[in-house]
Design a protein around this motif. Sequence first.
Motif, short mmCIF file in Angstrom:
data_model
loop_
_atom_site.label_atom_id
_atom_site.label_comp_id
_atom_site.label_asym_id
_atom_site.label_seq_id
_atom_site.Cartn_x
_atom_site.Cartn_y
_atom_site.Cartn_z
N GLY A 24 0.85 -1.21 -0.12
CA GLY A 24 0.09 0.11 -0.13
C GLY A 24 0.86 1.23 -0.03
O GLY A 24 0.59 2.12 -0.59
N GLY A 28 1.63 4.26 -3.22
CA GLY A 28 1.31 5.68 -3.06
C GLY A 28 2.92 6.48 -3.37
O GLY A 28 2.66 7.55 -4.11
N GLN A 129 -4.38 2.85 -3.24
CA GLN A 129 -3.83 2.93 -1.60
C GLN A 129 -4.88 2.69 -0.70
O GLN A 129 -4.64 1.88 0.12
CB GLN A 129 -3.10 4.04 -1.54
CG GLN A 129 -2.10 4.07 -0.27
CD GLN A 129 -1.13 5.35 -0.13
OE1 GLN A 129 -1.16 6.11 -0.81
NE2 GLN A 129 -0.24 5.26 0.84
#
Length: 229
Positions: A24, A28, A129
Amino acid sequence: MRDAYHEELDSIGDGLVEMARLVGSAIGRATTAILDSDLKLAENVIEGDQKVDELHHALEARAIALLARQQPVATDLRIVVTSLRMSADLERSGDLAQHVAKLARLRYPERAVPHDLHATILEMGQLAQRLMAKAAEVIITKDVDLALQLEQDDDAMDLLHRTLFQHLMDDRWKHGIETAVDVTLLGRYYERYADHAVSVAKRVVYLVTGEHVGDLQADIQPATQVEGA
């Protein structure tokens, strides 16, 4: 012995959560790297994927060792087998984040994303994300309702993906073939990343209920229709 066995099962779950959090963060940071043409950040994401791979291999080894030593059945067997599949989804998600970062590195010092598509790619990165953060929460909480929401959330990613293609097919496209290829690849990376987050959530549903999402939704639908009749 049983306490040690269940600690091993718990450690597999902890490993999945750590993988989800890492990938995640990776998507990003990769999004920032591609939009800002940040070479250092892109290299950081590329190198960081090794940690995800190591976790994947370690989790796979623990799961296979459990299968060999304990020969689990019923729910425990479902946990181990489903965890192996979730780990594969998460490892692939990390690869996709790395692909975004590699594209940023390839085009440096230029920017791979035209200014008029900046907002769309940013939104895709942020959504990816959020989807993975929600997938991590589903792994922790085993919340079936939350897991089912991810499939609906993924519709927003599909819409953004179609938006990119509309730009590419527009007669007014003026950024050339190379950029068109870059944008096409980026759209695919984010769309596939979201699919893997949804897949993780679906596997949690199976883990908890013993039913696949499609079967579960089919069971729920008739009851909903009766209530609304």
